[in-house]
Scaffold this motif. Structure first.
Motif, short mmCIF file in Angstrom:
data_model
loop_
_atom_site.label_atom_id
_atom_site.label_comp_id
_atom_site.label_asym_id
_atom_site.label_seq_id
_atom_site.Cartn_x
_atom_site.Cartn_y
_atom_site.Cartn_z
N ALA A 40 0.69 -1.27 -0.10
CA ALA A 40 -0.05 -0.15 0.50
C ALA A 40 0.54 1.53 -0.37
CB ALA A 40 -0.83 -0.10 1.34
N TYR A 41 2.18 1.18 0.49
CA TYR A 41 3.23 2.21 0.60
C TYR A 41 4.11 1.76 0.13
CZ TYR A 41 3.74 1.54 4.79
OH TYR A 41 4.43 0.92 6.10
N VAL A 42 5.57 2.75 -0.04
CA VAL A 42 6.79 1.90 0.09
C VAL A 42 7.61 3.27 1.11
CG1 VAL A 42 9.05 2.27 -1.79
CG2 VAL A 42 6.27 1.51 -2.83
N LYS A 43 8.49 2.22 1.43
CA LYS A 43 9.42 3.28 2.35
C LYS A 43 10.64 2.69 2.02
CE LYS A 43 11.06 3.64 7.26
NZ LYS A 43 10.63 3.67 8.50
N PRO A 44 12.00 3.72 1.80
CA PRO A 44 13.60 3.08 2.04
C PRO A 44 13.99 2.70 2.86
CG PRO A 44 12.80 5.14 0.27
CD PRO A 44 11.64 4.64 1.07
N ASP A 82 3.59 1.73 -9.99
CA ASP A 82 2.08 1.60 -9.35
C ASP A 82 2.44 3.21 -9.06
OD1 ASP A 82 -0.59 2.23 -8.22
OD2 ASP A 82 -0.05 0.21 -7.77
N ALA A 83 2.44 4.18 -9.50
CA ALA A 83 1.70 5.86 -9.48
C ALA A 83 0.95 5.99 -7.75
CB ALA A 83 1.80 6.87 -10.75
N THR A 84 0.12 4.95 -8.38
CA THR A 84 -1.22 5.28 -6.97
C THR A 84 -0.29 5.72 -5.06
OG1 THR A 84 -2.20 3.21 -7.13
CG2 THR A 84 -3.00 5.00 -7.91
N LEU A 85 1.26 4.22 -5.90
CA LEU A 85 1.30 4.48 -4.31
C LEU A 85 1.86 5.54 -3.56
CD1 LEU A 85 3.39 1.07 -5.08
CD2 LEU A 85 1.81 1.17 -3.75
N PRO A 86 1.63 6.04 -2.33
CA PRO A 86 2.37 6.79 -1.15
C PRO A 86 4.18 6.60 -1.56
CG PRO A 86 0.32 6.40 -0.77
CD PRO A 86 0.76 5.01 -1.16
N VAL A 87 4.28 6.89 -0.51
CA VAL A 87 5.95 7.35 -0.28
C VAL A 87 6.25 7.33 0.82
CG1 VAL A 87 7.22 6.64 -2.82
CG2 VAL A 87 6.85 8.86 -1.61
N LEU A 88 6.94 6.98 2.11
CA LEU A 88 7.26 7.74 3.23
C LEU A 88 8.64 8.31 3.46
CD1 LEU A 88 5.03 6.02 3.83
CD2 LEU A 88 5.78 5.75 6.04
N GLY A 89 9.32 9.10 3.40
CA GLY A 89 10.13 9.75 3.40
C GLY A 89 9.94 10.73 5.17
N LEU A 90 12.34 11.51 4.75
CA LEU A 90 11.94 12.56 6.03
C LEU A 90 11.80 13.63 5.35
CD1 LEU A 90 13.96 12.15 8.81
CD2 LEU A 90 15.46 12.80 7.44
N PRO A 91 10.66 14.65 6.37
CA PRO A 91 10.38 15.75 5.98
C PRO A 91 11.72 17.14 5.21
CG PRO A 91 9.74 15.43 7.58
CD PRO A 91 10.48 14.39 7.11
N GLY A 92 11.46 17.66 4.21
CA GLY A 92 13.06 18.40 3.88
C GLY A 92 13.53 17.55 3.10
#
Length: 252
Positions: A107-111, A137-147
């Protein structure tokens, strides 16, 4: 009611080597960053983790990383953008297949690890990860560090971005994570970690290692499943949040 997503890195056992208590963490978190076999996790472990997450109604995220089992994905690799894009697509596809067999899907991607930290500033690798996600899948959100340049590139590509904060990691005054090689980089006191998360959610700030208070923007907060006392910390965080009328739920 205020709500926050809690995520944890899971599925990181390998063969006879067990790391963390995934089932106990799945009883607390709302999102599971499941390893994809490149930094940790064998296929049997990953399928079992996906099945456990599906039973617990916890959302599954693909935790993609460098192809570095020996280093647990915590060593920077100077991978070409083309190779990194292919590696990330490969990992997403593998985990998605296992998740679908388990009755769910990614449901999402996180490195993970060194890749997560590298793409805070490494624009070529950030673009490579973004290219992989948009291709798969361009509908998947990605998690990351702000900035980070990763979230910047993801937004530019039209991906949904989810800002993440870390419950059990020390912050520099610049808002980045203190290297694990530095003393005090990983926090372990459940009470202190829980209070820290409550401040992140209610005040939007965190105390940096130099004593300064910095802003944090968090749609999701990470609790590392492999940290010492991870389950105790997760339970302490969850209990304190709920005591303050803050619901633990997957980001929407």
């Amino acid at each position: 009611m205020t709500a926050i997503d809690l995520n944890a890195d899971l599925g990181e056992s390998y063969g006879a080597w067990t790391l963390g208590d995934d089932d106990a963490m799945l009883a607390v978190v709302s999102s599971a960053n499941v390893a994809c076999g490149f930094h940790a996790g064998d296929p049997t472990t990953l399928l079992r983790t996906c099945r456990s997450a599906a039973r617990a109604a916890v959302r599954i995220g693909a935790q993609v990383g460098y192809h570095d089992l020996a280093g647990f994905g915590r060593r920077f690799l100077d991978v070409s953008p083309a190779d990194l894009t292919a590696d990330v697509i490969y990992q997403m596809g593998a985990l998605d297949a296992l998740a679908q067999v388990a009755g769910s899907a990614i449901a999402y991607v996180k490195p993970h690890g060194a890749l997560y930290n590298a793409i805070v500033h490494h624009r070529e690798q950030a673009r490579a990860v973004v290219d992989a996600v948009t291709s798969y899948d361009a509908t998947l959100p990605v998690l990351g560090l702000p900035g980070s340049v990763f979230l910047e590139e993801a937004e530019r590509a039209g991906l949904r971005t989810v800002a993440e904060a870390f419950a059990d990691r020390a912050y520099t005054p610049q808002g980045t994570l203190v290297s694990r090689s530095e003393p005090g980089a990983v926090l372990s006191d459940p009470h202190a970690v829980a209070q820290r998360v409550l401040t992140m959610v209610t005040d939007g700030t965190v105390l940096a290692v130099d004593g300064s208070r910095i802003d944090v923007r968090a749609d999701s907060i990470c609790l590392h499943g492999d940290s010492p006392g991870a389950v105790a910390m997760a339970n302490a965080v969850s209990e304190l949040l709920r005591a303050n009328h803050i619901d633990v739920t997957a980001f929407v």
